[in-house]
Scaffold this motif. Sequence first.
Motif, PDB file in Angstrom:
ATOM      1  N   PHE A 179      31.154  41.115  48.553  1.00 44.77           N
ATOM      2  CA  PHE A 179      31.777  40.968  47.238  1.00 44.77           C
ATOM      3  C   PHE A 179      32.249  39.548  46.925  1.00 44.77           C
ATOM      4  CE2 PHE A 179      32.950  45.627  47.848  1.00 44.77           C
ATOM      5  CZ  PHE A 179      32.065  46.098  46.879  1.00 44.77           C
ATOM      6  N   TRP A 238      37.412  32.104  43.398  1.00 44.58           N
ATOM      7  CA  TRP A 238      36.320  32.727  42.637  1.00 44.58           C
ATOM      8  C   TRP A 238      35.085  31.847  42.815  1.00 44.58           C
ATOM      9  CZ3 TRP A 238      36.605  33.940  36.636  1.00 44.58           C
ATOM     10  CH2 TRP A 238      35.583  34.842  36.300  1.00 44.58           C
ATOM     11  N   PRO A 280      32.367  47.579  38.887  1.00 46.46           N
ATOM     12  CA  PRO A 280      33.407  46.614  39.250  1.00 46.46           C
ATOM     13  C   PRO A 280      34.720  47.331  39.554  1.00 46.46           C
ATOM     14  CG  PRO A 280      33.083  46.621  36.877  1.00 46.46           C
ATOM     15  CD  PRO A 280      32.009  47.507  37.461  1.00 46.46           C
ATOM     16  N   LYS A 297      30.500  41.780  35.397  1.00 45.53           N
ATOM     17  CA  LYS A 297      31.957  41.685  35.385  1.00 45.53           C
ATOM     18  C   LYS A 297      32.464  41.545  36.819  1.00 45.53           C
ATOM     19  CE  LYS A 297      32.323  44.379  31.141  1.00 45.53           C
ATOM     20  NZ  LYS A 297      32.637  45.681  30.530  1.00 45.53           N
ATOM     21  N   PRO A 298      33.340  40.596  37.052  1.00 43.25           N
ATOM     22  CA  PRO A 298      33.799  40.363  38.422  1.00 43.25           C
ATOM     23  C   PRO A 298      34.801  41.409  38.879  1.00 43.25           C
ATOM     24  CG  PRO A 298      35.023  38.957  36.933  1.00 43.25           C
ATOM     25  CD  PRO A 298      33.976  39.670  36.095  1.00 43.25           C
ATOM     26  N   ASN A 299      34.793  41.698  40.171  1.00 39.96           N
ATOM     27  CA  ASN A 299      35.889  42.460  40.753  1.00 39.96           C
ATOM     28  C   ASN A 299      37.127  41.579  40.690  1.00 39.96           C
ATOM     29  OD1 ASN A 299      33.965  44.486  41.683  1.00 39.96           O
ATOM     30  ND2 ASN A 299      33.398  42.967  43.231  1.00 39.96           N
ATOM     31  N   ASP A 330      31.107  36.525  46.195  1.00 40.04           N
ATOM     32  CA  ASP A 330      30.642  35.701  45.084  1.00 40.04           C
ATOM     33  C   ASP A 330      31.000  36.254  43.720  1.00 40.04           C
ATOM     34  OD1 ASP A 330      29.616  33.905  46.865  1.00 40.04           O
ATOM     35  OD2 ASP A 330      27.550  34.636  46.743  1.00 40.04           O
ATOM     36  N   ASN A 331      31.313  37.538  43.645  1.00 35.86           N
ATOM     37  CA  ASN A 331      31.649  38.108  42.341  1.00 35.86           C
ATOM     38  C   ASN A 331      33.024  38.758  42.354  1.00 35.86           C
ATOM     39  OD1 ASN A 331      30.963  38.597  39.607  1.00 35.86           O
ATOM     40  ND2 ASN A 331      30.533  40.744  40.084  1.00 35.86           N
ATOM     41  N   THR A 332      33.939  38.142  43.082  1.00 34.94           N
ATOM     42  CA  THR A 332      35.307  38.664  43.116  1.00 34.94           C
ATOM     43  C   THR A 332      36.308  37.556  42.837  1.00 34.94           C
ATOM     44  OG1 THR A 332      34.767  40.454  44.653  1.00 34.94           O
ATOM     45  CG2 THR A 332      37.073  39.772  44.545  1.00 34.94           C
ATOM     46  N   THR A 359      36.682  39.866  31.057  1.00 34.13           N
ATOM     47  CA  THR A 359      35.775  40.999  30.930  1.00 34.13           C
ATOM     48  C   THR A 359      35.143  41.105  29.546  1.00 34.13           C
ATOM     49  OG1 THR A 359      37.634  42.462  30.358  1.00 34.13           O
ATOM     50  CG2 THR A 359      37.002  42.329  32.678  1.00 34.13           C
ATOM     51  N   LYS A 404      32.779  29.786  40.250  1.00 30.43           N
ATOM     52  CA  LYS A 404      33.514  29.671  38.992  1.00 30.43           C
ATOM     53  C   LYS A 404      34.702  28.715  39.107  1.00 30.43           C
ATOM     54  CE  LYS A 404      31.259  33.077  36.812  1.00 30.43           C
ATOM     55  NZ  LYS A 404      30.499  32.921  35.544  1.00 30.43           N
TER      56      LYS A 404
END
Length: 442
Positions: A249, A303, A197, A1-3, A251-253, A330, A306
């Motif tokens: 963070f 993002w 997250p 799950k992304p921040n 790449d996943n925020t 999410t 994405k």
Amino acid sequence: KPNIVLIMCDDLGYGDVQCLNPENGKIKTPHIDKIASQGMTFTDAHSGSSVCTPTRYGLMTGRYSWRTRLQSGVVSGFAPCLIAPDRLTVAGLLKGQGYATAIIGKWHLDFQYQDPKTGEILAKKGKKRAPIGATVPDGPVHRGFDYFHGNHHAGHMDTIIENDKVIERLDEIHNLPRLTEKSVAYIEERAKSPEQPFFLYVPLGSPHSPHVPTPEWQGKSGLNVYADFVMQTDATVGAIADAIDKNGFADNTLLIFTSDNGCSRIANIPALREKGHHVSAHFRGSKADVWDGGHRVPFLVRWPGKVEAGSSSDQLICLVDLFATASDITGGKAPTMGEDSVSFLPALSGQPIQSTRKGIIHHSVAGRFAYRQGKWKLLLARASGGWSSPNEGEAARAGAPEAQLYNMEKDPSEQNNLYLTQPKIAERLLADLTADVGNGRS
């Protein structure tokens, strides 16, 4: 799950971001422009209202604020929270999905102050501030947030609250540096628990008045103090984005940058225009108005992996849509609350937004409605519906029609009123707007 990190400026006009207004934007915003270059720019994004409180309510709940007791204007604190105790917020939704949740900045949705010894609810007395040590029984930490550091609204910017307690008085000029420092520190703290997250909501109090840039930013813009403050705000955005990157963070925020409404007249809009800067770009009006300058806002999404860098979307979205989008991202089941919220997640990959919602409802400071559906926009006002001239009385005396209808594809500046010449379109939009209001959801 992304921040998820959401930075929302206060009273920043669409045209105040240089990359959105290359011809008539004279304020340098390199850090905000960088986010645009790294992600997607939404060119037709709108706040739920053209003033502060109702936009914040819609952002948090996915529901238009005029469905509450607040039919016009804004709130001023020392009153029960506008968000009902049993209403799910974005923070509560994400907390239920295992997220750490924090708000650093301006709440502006009402809360009460309580004497910690007697439990007495303190009454508002003129301009008097809540005393240090007073507790807040219905603030952000009671509406889905694990952590809060900030203030209620611009008029009480000097009264700092942490979690549920008033902790200090802080000179207004130090407010933006404080929010910057706390936001960066929060991201650094989350790096110690990277497996969980987090949702960080940063509703900045700038560049809303009082315009208080710190000494190193004073005079930087060469325009006026408001423009200086915008530049300092841009630097804060850069500091938060850098903290995301430096702590691993990026790449996943999902990083979202936006504003709560258009630029305020307190910025001295005519003086800025004389120097070539148009706060609303080519759109008509500004804060408080139902014309697009009041509620068309910057909306940038970064993002990596994405969202395509340097991309754009002209799909119509509203800040109430964060609620459904967060649920969609999410993987949580879409809740029955969020009555006006539609997920824009498909747009992030260039796909059309799927929705049964017929249109987006706009709302002015005076409670005037407008309805946007595709290229058409109906305004239930003779004029701005807000602070820009002419007001309703002046427009009526000048013989203006009772409403306005614009083709936003051909006439984005809302100059050619088609209300009298396209009655069937106006009737259809009015019927859809009336249904959305009457049904309790859109």
